[in-house]
Design an enzyme around this catalytic site. Structure first.
Site, PDB file in Angstrom:
ATOM      1  N   ASN A   1       0.822  -1.202   0.000  1.00 21.00           N
ATOM      2  CA  ASN A   1       0.000   0.000   0.000  1.00 21.00           C
ATOM      3  C   ASN A   1       0.864   1.262   0.000  1.00 21.00           C
ATOM      4  O   ASN A   1       0.991   1.935  -1.019  1.00 21.00           O
ATOM      5  CB  ASN A   1      -0.926  -0.035   1.226  1.00 21.00           C
ATOM      6  CG  ASN A   1      -1.976   1.057   1.190  1.00 21.00           C
ATOM      7  OD1 ASN A   1      -1.809   2.056   0.504  1.00 21.00           O
ATOM      8  ND2 ASN A   1      -3.054   0.860   1.921  1.00 21.00           N
ATOM      9  N   ASP A   2       1.514   1.542   1.127  1.00 23.77           N
ATOM     10  CA  ASP A   2       2.258   2.793   1.238  1.00 23.77           C
ATOM     11  C   ASP A   2       3.389   2.902   0.216  1.00 23.77           C
ATOM     12  O   ASP A   2       3.717   3.997  -0.236  1.00 23.77           O
ATOM     13  CB  ASP A   2       2.826   2.930   2.652  1.00 23.77           C
ATOM     14  CG  ASP A   2       1.723   3.031   3.696  1.00 23.77           C
ATOM     15  OD1 ASP A   2       0.631   3.524   3.333  1.00 23.77           O
ATOM     16  OD2 ASP A   2       1.941   2.625   4.837  1.00 23.77           O
TER      17      ASP A   2
END
Lengths: 479, 99
Positions: free
Chosen positions: A404-405
């Site tokens: 995600n990040d």
């Protein structure tokens, strides 16, 4: 006895050399396995000759002590052997944290024995004016205390890191104004350290170790989960340093060399990792991601577009190039084997498949590489961020699985984002992005990810393993 | 016994050695190498054995016992975990001709 002493010191020397050569070999995938075996041989050699050290053999309680040593090795080593063999690859980071904490604790307890011994001997002096520093010498006292505080912090801090990674501890706050309290505890601990140096009392030693334990807990609890790799690496370096210092206290060259080598190697590794996340090491400790700034990040959103696994499978099966971006979600779902199966199917259809690994994907640097290696992915299919970022524009499908990040474009575009400045994988530049994700929530850092709302992004909701399975089925159905 | 300046030289040279080893490592090996260096500081076991070996009072023996226990955990656990991780790199010389 001279020859015995020579034999022992010679063995320590050989052990230290084997450690360095072993670590050197571990720095290349081709020789890495030989490296650990060499280092292991050094460890066995050093352990065996220690049973023959004259001071130990001639000690007043030689028999009892040697029996105690063997029992302690059997219990500690047996526990570590069983847990180390049993632990799943995905849980590796917390086990490394645990073993590392044990090393820090060992260094601290060595210091404790030395300080207690010096206290006892100093108190025997009839004038009562002999201090610990007089007994041990100022250099030994200072390094013993330094090693003790570093080792103790590494011990309790590593246990907290283990508990956090293992999901046993989820809170990020203990007390209000934690940083101020930490500073006060740190100053008080140093005060007791000074008191130990200038006295021959037991009380400051006990207070010192107690406070250092508390300090390790206080420092580690507020650290965000995303920063855990940096913390484990830092504690690893700290334990090395503590071991090196206690090696000086005991006059053991193998401990000094091995400890300091690990201390410096670990410091550099910590720095590289923090840099990859665009955070300084002090930043990791004093500002948790997801507090403050993250809350301010506006909910600039659009519509998440869902895709079914059949459509996703077709998209990938007829792609020219697919880049797979794994993250911690893949580890949790144990999806790496299915992903490799999918990769092989796509390869058979003539699709080029590459794996893109962000330096801080997962919970440790290289965590994803280890998992992919476990599944059997050859390492020449795996690319680092710098090597693959230019390739995304030639890519039909970027498959983001559990990451995600590390693909969050706001790290590049949004100066108010807590991730701003962190280098990311440019998944968004590929023709299509398919994101496999369990739910609609934010990532580990709690930061909204605009990639999920991008025009070329489709969401494939579900657990990583289940999604990979469905993709395999849908690719197979195409014949 | 290593004292004073001689120890300082060892500290310095060992520091450079560690720096050199890490600076040329591919990301793929960072976790195994962190694990491997975790194993190497398991040499603390030797110091713990020494501390317990020369212990004279029950308190010293107890703390020394804890030291050996923890040190052995570090050394054995570090080895097992590293070995298991590196085990997985063995079949990776198969070239796929990617590029």
């Amino acid at each position: 006895m001279m020859t015995m002493e020579f034999l022992i010191q010679g063995s320590y020397f050989v052990a230290a050399m084997l450690f360095i050569l072993g670590l050197k070999q571990m720095s290349s995938p081709v020789t890495a396995r030989r490296g650990i075996v060499w280092a292991g041989a050094g460890m066995v050699l050093a352990t065996l000759v220690t049973f023959a050290v004259p001071e130990v053999i001639d000690s007043e309680h030689a028999v009892t002590n040697i029996v105690l040593i063997i029992v302690a090795i059997a219990i500690g080593g047996g526990y570590a052997w069983v847990t180390g063999k049993k632990v799943a690859m995905t849980d590796m980071p917390q086990m490394i944290a645990m073993y590392n904490g044990m090393g820090g604790g060992a260094a601290a307890t060595i210091a404790a024995v030395e300080l207690l011994k010096a206290t006892r001997e100093a108190q025997l002096d009839p004038t009562g004016t002999i201090t610990i520093a007089d007994r041990l010498g100022s250099d030994v006292t200072i390094l013993a205390i330094l090693g003790a505080i570093i080792g103790t912090i590494s011990f309790s801090g590593s246990i907290i890191a283990w508990a956090k990674l293992d999901g046993r501890l989820n809170r990020n706050t203990l007390l209000p104004a934690q940083h101020i309290i930490n500073a006060m505890v740190a100053v008080t601990t140093i005060g007791f350290a000074v008191a130990i140096y200038f006295s021959n009392d037991l009380a400051p030693i006990i207070a010192f170790f107690g406070l250092a334990l508390v300090l390790g807990v206080f420092i580690t609890v507020p650290v965000g989960g995303a920063d855990m790799p940096v913390i484990i690496s830092l504690f690893n370096a700290l334990t090395g340093l503590a071991v090196g210092f206690e090696g000086y206290v005991l006059g053991n060259a193998a401990m000094i060399i091995a400890g300091i080598v690990v201390g410096s190697a670990g410091s550099l590794l910590t720095h590289l990792m923090a840099k990859a996340m665009n955070r300084s090491v002090s930043n990791v400790f004093f500002a948790g991601v997801g507090t403050g700034a993250a809350a301010a990040a506006d909910g600039e959103q659009g519509e998440m577009k869902e895709i079914q696994s059949q459509d996703a499978g077709i998209l990938m099966a007829f792609a020219s190039q697919v880049i797979i971006i794994p993250g911690y979600g893949m580890a949790v779902a144990q999806a790496q084997h299915k992903i490799w199966e999918l990769t092989q199917l796509l390869n058979e259809r003539g699709v080029t498949v590459k794996f893109a690994i962000h330096p801080v994907a997962g919970r440790m640097p290289g965590h994803m590489n280890v998992l992919l290696a476990e599944a059997g992915v050859p390492y020449d299919m795996i690319y680092d961020m710098e090597d693959i970022n230019a390739d995304f524009k030639n890519t039909t499908v970027a498959l983001v699985i559990g990451a995600n990040d590390v693909v969050n474009p706001s790290a590049k575009s949004d100066a108010s984002s807590p991730l701003f400045g962190m280098p990311i994988l440019d998944a968004i530049k590929s023709e299509n992005v398919i994101v496999v994700k369990r739910g609609r929530g934010t990532g580990f850092s709690g930061v909204e990810n605009p990639l999920f709302f991008a025009d070329n992004t489709k969401m494939l909701f579900g657990d990583g393993q289940k999604a990979a399975n469905e993709l395999i089925v849908s690719v197979k159905e195409l014949g | 016994m290593i004292e004073g300046l001689a120890a300082l030289y060892i500290f310095m040279l060992a520091g450079f050695t560690g720096y050199e080893i890490i600076s040329r490592v591919p990301v793929i090996l960072h976790t195994p190498l962190m694990s491997g260096s975790n194993f190497v500081h398991g040499i603390v076991l030797v110091g713990a054995m020494f501390a317990l070996g020369i212990a004279e009072t029950p308190v010293e023996q107890f703390i020394g016992f804890v030291a050996v226990l923890l040190g052995a955990g570090n050394a054995v656990g570090g080895y097992v975990v590293t070995e298991r991780m590196l085990e997985m790199f063995k079949s990776s010389n198969k070239k796929e001709g990617e590029g």
